[in-house]
Scaffold this motif. Structure first.
Motif, PDB file in Angstrom:
ATOM      1  N   PRO A 401       0.966  -1.210  -0.045  1.00 46.48           N
ATOM      2  CA  PRO A 401      -0.093  -0.172   0.171  1.00 46.48           C
ATOM      3  C   PRO A 401       0.820   1.270  -0.072  1.00 46.48           C
ATOM      4  N   ARG A 402       0.431   2.292  -0.789  1.00 47.91           N
ATOM      5  CA  ARG A 402       1.207   3.254  -0.937  1.00 47.91           C
ATOM      6  C   ARG A 402       0.297   4.427  -0.874  1.00 47.91           C
ATOM      7  N   VAL A 403       1.120   5.762  -0.184  1.00 47.51           N
ATOM      8  CA  VAL A 403       0.505   6.930  -0.247  1.00 47.51           C
ATOM      9  C   VAL A 403       1.385   7.985  -0.797  1.00 47.51           C
ATOM     10  N   LEU A 404       0.865   8.777  -2.125  1.00 45.92           N
ATOM     11  CA  LEU A 404       1.738   9.667  -2.879  1.00 45.92           C
ATOM     12  C   LEU A 404       1.148  10.821  -2.534  1.00 45.92           C
ATOM     13  N   GLU A 419      -3.477   5.975 -14.044  1.00 45.16           N
ATOM     14  CA  GLU A 419      -2.874   7.142 -13.961  1.00 45.16           C
ATOM     15  C   GLU A 419      -3.407   8.539 -13.680  1.00 45.16           C
ATOM     16  N   ARG A 420      -2.730   9.417 -13.154  1.00 41.48           N
ATOM     17  CA  ARG A 420      -3.281  10.874 -12.550  1.00 41.48           C
ATOM     18  C   ARG A 420      -2.222  11.787 -12.394  1.00 41.48           C
ATOM     19  N   VAL A 421      -2.869  12.990 -12.557  1.00 41.95           N
ATOM     20  CA  VAL A 421      -1.802  13.894 -12.569  1.00 41.95           C
ATOM     21  C   VAL A 421      -2.390  14.779 -10.946  1.00 41.95           C
ATOM     22  N   LEU A 422      -1.280  14.829 -10.168  1.00 46.65           N
ATOM     23  CA  LEU A 422      -1.528  15.636  -8.997  1.00 46.65           C
ATOM     24  C   LEU A 422      -0.859  17.042  -8.956  1.00 46.65           C
ATOM     25  N   VAL A 423      -1.448  17.649  -8.473  1.00 44.23           N
ATOM     26  CA  VAL A 423      -0.807  19.425  -8.124  1.00 44.23           C
ATOM     27  C   VAL A 423      -0.739  19.404  -6.428  1.00 44.23           C
ATOM     28  N   ARG A 424       0.164  20.377  -6.217  1.00 44.81           N
ATOM     29  CA  ARG A 424       0.488  20.720  -4.600  1.00 44.81           C
ATOM     30  C   ARG A 424      -0.725  20.481  -3.898  1.00 44.81           C
ATOM     31  N   GLY A 425      -0.430  19.465  -2.930  1.00 41.34           N
ATOM     32  CA  GLY A 425      -1.380  19.441  -1.782  1.00 41.34           C
ATOM     33  C   GLY A 425      -2.503  18.078  -2.172  1.00 41.34           C
ATOM     34  N   SER A 427      -3.202  14.006  -3.196  1.00 40.37           N
ATOM     35  CA  SER A 427      -2.651  12.998  -2.849  1.00 40.37           C
ATOM     36  C   SER A 427      -3.492  11.605  -3.453  1.00 40.37           C
ATOM     37  N   VAL A 428      -2.961  10.722  -3.517  1.00 39.05           N
ATOM     38  CA  VAL A 428      -3.722   9.397  -3.651  1.00 39.05           C
ATOM     39  C   VAL A 428      -3.287   8.269  -2.870  1.00 39.05           C
ATOM     40  N   PHE A 429      -4.037   7.341  -2.708  1.00 36.62           N
ATOM     41  CA  PHE A 429      -3.663   5.920  -2.216  1.00 36.62           C
ATOM     42  C   PHE A 429      -3.722   4.978  -3.223  1.00 36.62           C
ATOM     43  N   VAL A 430      -2.484   4.335  -3.417  1.00 40.28           N
ATOM     44  CA  VAL A 430      -2.210   3.485  -4.399  1.00 40.28           C
ATOM     45  C   VAL A 430      -2.181   2.057  -3.782  1.00 40.28           C
ATOM     46  N   PRO A 431      -3.514   1.293  -4.153  1.00 42.73           N
ATOM     47  CA  PRO A 431      -3.645   0.203  -3.483  1.00 42.73           C
ATOM     48  C   PRO A 431      -2.543  -0.935  -4.025  1.00 42.73           C
ATOM     49  N   ALA A 432      -2.182  -2.241  -3.137  1.00 41.58           N
ATOM     50  CA  ALA A 432      -1.237  -3.211  -3.769  1.00 41.58           C
ATOM     51  C   ALA A 432      -1.540  -3.716  -4.966  1.00 41.58           C
ATOM     52  N   PHE A 453       1.651  24.235 -13.880  1.00 38.43           N
ATOM     53  CA  PHE A 453       2.714  23.342 -12.910  1.00 38.43           C
ATOM     54  C   PHE A 453       3.465  22.470 -13.754  1.00 38.43           C
ATOM     55  N   ALA A 454       3.419  22.378 -14.980  1.00 38.72           N
ATOM     56  CA  ALA A 454       4.282  21.217 -16.033  1.00 38.72           C
ATOM     57  C   ALA A 454       5.557  21.360 -15.906  1.00 38.72           C
ATOM     58  N   ALA A 455       6.349  22.406 -15.520  1.00 37.93           N
ATOM     59  CA  ALA A 455       7.926  22.287 -15.526  1.00 37.93           C
ATOM     60  C   ALA A 455       8.452  21.487 -14.603  1.00 37.93           C
ATOM     61  N   ASN A 456       7.902  21.222 -13.460  1.00 39.33           N
ATOM     62  CA  ASN A 456       8.481  20.546 -12.279  1.00 39.33           C
ATOM     63  C   ASN A 456       7.641  20.186 -11.265  1.00 39.33           C
ATOM     64  N   GLY A 457       8.036  19.319 -10.552  1.00 37.96           N
ATOM     65  CA  GLY A 457       7.081  19.137  -9.057  1.00 37.96           C
ATOM     66  C   GLY A 457       7.816  18.053  -8.314  1.00 37.96           C
ATOM     67  N   SER A 458       7.554  18.227  -6.674  1.00 40.39           N
ATOM     68  CA  SER A 458       8.132  17.348  -5.724  1.00 40.39           C
ATOM     69  C   SER A 458       7.129  16.469  -5.353  1.00 40.39           C
ATOM     70  N   PHE A 459       7.447  15.452  -4.624  1.00 42.58           N
ATOM     71  CA  PHE A 459       6.479  14.534  -3.858  1.00 42.58           C
ATOM     72  C   PHE A 459       7.136  13.707  -3.004  1.00 42.58           C
ATOM     73  N   ILE A 460       6.174  13.119  -2.060  1.00 49.70           N
ATOM     74  CA  ILE A 460       6.857  12.328  -1.004  1.00 49.70           C
ATOM     75  C   ILE A 460       5.814  10.928  -1.044  1.00 49.70           C
ATOM     76  N   MET A 461       6.392   9.923  -1.008  1.00 51.06           N
ATOM     77  CA  MET A 461       5.509   8.554  -0.953  1.00 51.06           C
ATOM     78  C   MET A 461       5.807   7.850   0.174  1.00 51.06           C
ATOM     79  N   ALA A 462       4.861   7.353   0.815  1.00 47.46           N
ATOM     80  CA  ALA A 462       5.112   6.190   1.847  1.00 47.46           C
ATOM     81  C   ALA A 462       4.765   4.874   1.373  1.00 47.46           C
ATOM     82  N   SER A 463       5.450   3.794   1.850  1.00 49.13           N
ATOM     83  CA  SER A 463       5.043   2.332   1.697  1.00 49.13           C
ATOM     84  C   SER A 463       5.692   1.471   2.578  1.00 49.13           C
ATOM     85  N   THR A 464       5.219   0.208   2.545  1.00 50.65           N
ATOM     86  CA  THR A 464       6.016  -0.840   3.451  1.00 50.65           C
ATOM     87  C   THR A 464       7.337  -0.998   3.059  1.00 50.65           C
ATOM     88  N   GLN A 465       8.174  -1.646   3.645  1.00 49.41           N
ATOM     89  CA  GLN A 465       9.529  -2.040   3.229  1.00 49.41           C
ATOM     90  C   GLN A 465       9.238  -3.143   2.080  1.00 49.41           C
TER      91      GLN A 465
END
Length: 466
Positions: A401-404, A419-425, A427-432, A453-465
């Motif tokens: 399970p991931r949170v992006l 697939e999906r485009v996300l802008v600042r703020g 988020s999506v849950f990506v199931p296994a 927003f197309a030039a660049n972006g930053s993200f964090i993603m949580a997941s299990t090991q």
């Protein structure tokens, strides 16, 4: 992929602008007052909501309960149960958080069961144990971030405490004298502290007991006059950069909580300053204080907090002391050991050695330019890191399970099924069951709604090991 709505937490120590700006799209009306945390949560008390086609909004906990294998994967479900094994937060501290410790496993279970048996409501301010889960956590700085984490060496503690012209600091320093010397001077023998030591202290070395006694002295004292001027005077005499930083942290705390004697405990702890992308791992039992800054915080799926000071909330000193790790040691950086092998051109992966969670922090650029933060880490950890991942930046292919979350600009995320485009703020849950996941820059025409927003972006993603 399911859009996930974070749970907003407003605490007095939160920021008035940082999270409000990042998550402005999540609020129908402007958020009034300080905003401290945004939870991406499968915790039973505070679950986030998923937007599911044809069903509207459903809690993360219910979605996993209905389809554990599809949502979190068979391996995770078999190992941790039908739950999201981690809790992801974005936090922003304007003033210091409480001095706190998170319980180890057996203390979490014992405390949870005891408070249930006593009938303490889950929403009671006196409730310390919200669940039976041990809580270890990691924070990755999203800008300058300061904290005090774990106990430093005893010589470091003593040098700091002896500079402070205050009776409480002198008493703390006295805790490091030999028991014979204390008795010879006719001083009290820390009997109250010794009575609060856990059963395991029977096999502790004397040095660990001394740390316990000094720490107990600070947190049990309650309020005390004259702390701030004593710390200000001592700070001018600190002999090295690290001691200066320890006093700086203690002064930040003392200015926010002027009569709280627990601020002296920061002179016993490791002062930590993080730049963007740097991280620290805090195992259960480790005392810590977050002082200022914004970061991505990920932890085991637990809301257990044992507080000792620097707070208006409930303090649970007896339970905190039972789980306190009194060993000295340097702060743990979960990115440092594996940085060369895990760092691609625009993604850094943080793996603290727990199966429950890991974190990725990345950047995408339509022009494929080097991320400045990555350049800084390459300079710190070696040129070889810059030679890894010369192709398109990819998130490690974790199928749990991931949170992006998009933190700046916009990102284009693609899984095996969606697939999906996300802008600042956003988020999506990506199931296994969606399999692999990649994140790239947004490729769109000038008339697209995502063009700004197309030039660049930053993200964090949580997941299990993996």
């Amino acid at each position: 992929m399911y859009p996930i709505r974070p749970v907003a937490k407003q605490y007095a120590w939160g920021s008035y602008d940082r999270l409000q700006s990042m998550f402005s799209s999540q609020f129908e009306q402007p958020c009034e007052g300080p905003l401290a945390e945004m939870w991406f949560s499968g915790h039973p008390q505070w679950p986030s909501l998923l937007s599911v086609p044809g069903r509207g909004e459903i809690s993360v906990t219910d979605a996993i309960r209905e389809d554990p294998e599809g949502m979190v994967g068979r391996r995770s479900s078999d190992h941790f149960g039908p739950v999201l094994p981690y809790l992801l937060k974005v936090i922003s501290a304007r003033i210091p958080l409480s001095l706190q410790v998170h319980p180890v496993g057996f203390e979490a279970r014992a405390g949870y069961n005891a408070q249930n048996a006593a009938g303490v409501p889950f929403d009671s301010p006196l409730r310390s144990f919200k669940d039976p889960v041990a809580k270890s956590e990691m924070v990755v700085a999203m800008g300058p971030f300061s904290a005090s984490v774990g106990f430093a060496s005893i010589p470091f503690m003593l040098r700091n405490l002896r500079l402070v012209d205050h009776p409480l600091a002198a008493r703390m320093a006295q805790a490091f004298a030999s028991r014979f010397a204390v008795r010879a001077r006719g001083a009290d023998d820390f009997e109250e502290a010794d009575a609060m030591m856990p059963v395991s202290a029977a096999v502790w070395p004397e040095s660990r007991k001394q740390v316990f006694r000094a720490f107990h002295t600070a947190i049990a004292a309650g309020e005390s006059d004259g702390l701030l001027p004593a710390l200000e005077a001592a700070a001018t005499e600190a002999a090295n950069t690290r001691s200066h930083l320890a006093f700086e942290h203690a002064l930040i705390a003392a200015r926010a909580f002027e009569r709280d004697a627990s601020v002296l405990s920061l002179l016993m702890m490791n002062p930590v300053t993080l730049d963007e992308g740097e991280s620290v791992f805090i195992p259960a039992g480790t005392p810590h204080v977050y002082l200022h800054g914004t970061g991505a915080e990920i932890m085991t799926n637990s809301d257990n907090v044992l507080r000792a000071g620097m707070t208006v909330k409930h303090k649970d000193i007896p339970n905190l002391l039972r789980t306190l790790d009194c060993r000295s040691g340097a702060p743990i950086n979960p990115a440092a050991t594996d940085l060369v092998s895990l760092m691609m051109r625009d993604v850094v992966v943080y793996k603290p050695g727990l199966e429950e969670f890991m974190l990725s922090y990345g950047h995408v650029d339509a022009k494929h330019q080097q991320w400045p933060m990555a350049e800084q880490l390459i300079r710190r950890y070696g040129k070889l890191a810059g030679q890894i991942g010369n192709g398109r930046p990819l998130v490690p292919r974790e199928q749990g399970p991931r949170v992006l979350l998009c933190t700046e600009g916009a990102v284009h995320c693609v899984s095996a099924q969606d697939e999906r485009v996300l802008v600042r703020g956003q988020s999506v849950f990506v199931p296994a069951h969606e399999g692999w996941l990649t994140v790239d820059a947004v490729d769109c025409g000038p008339d697209s709604a995502h063009a700004p927003f197309a030039a660049n972006g930053s993200f964090i993603m949580a997941s299990t090991q993996r």
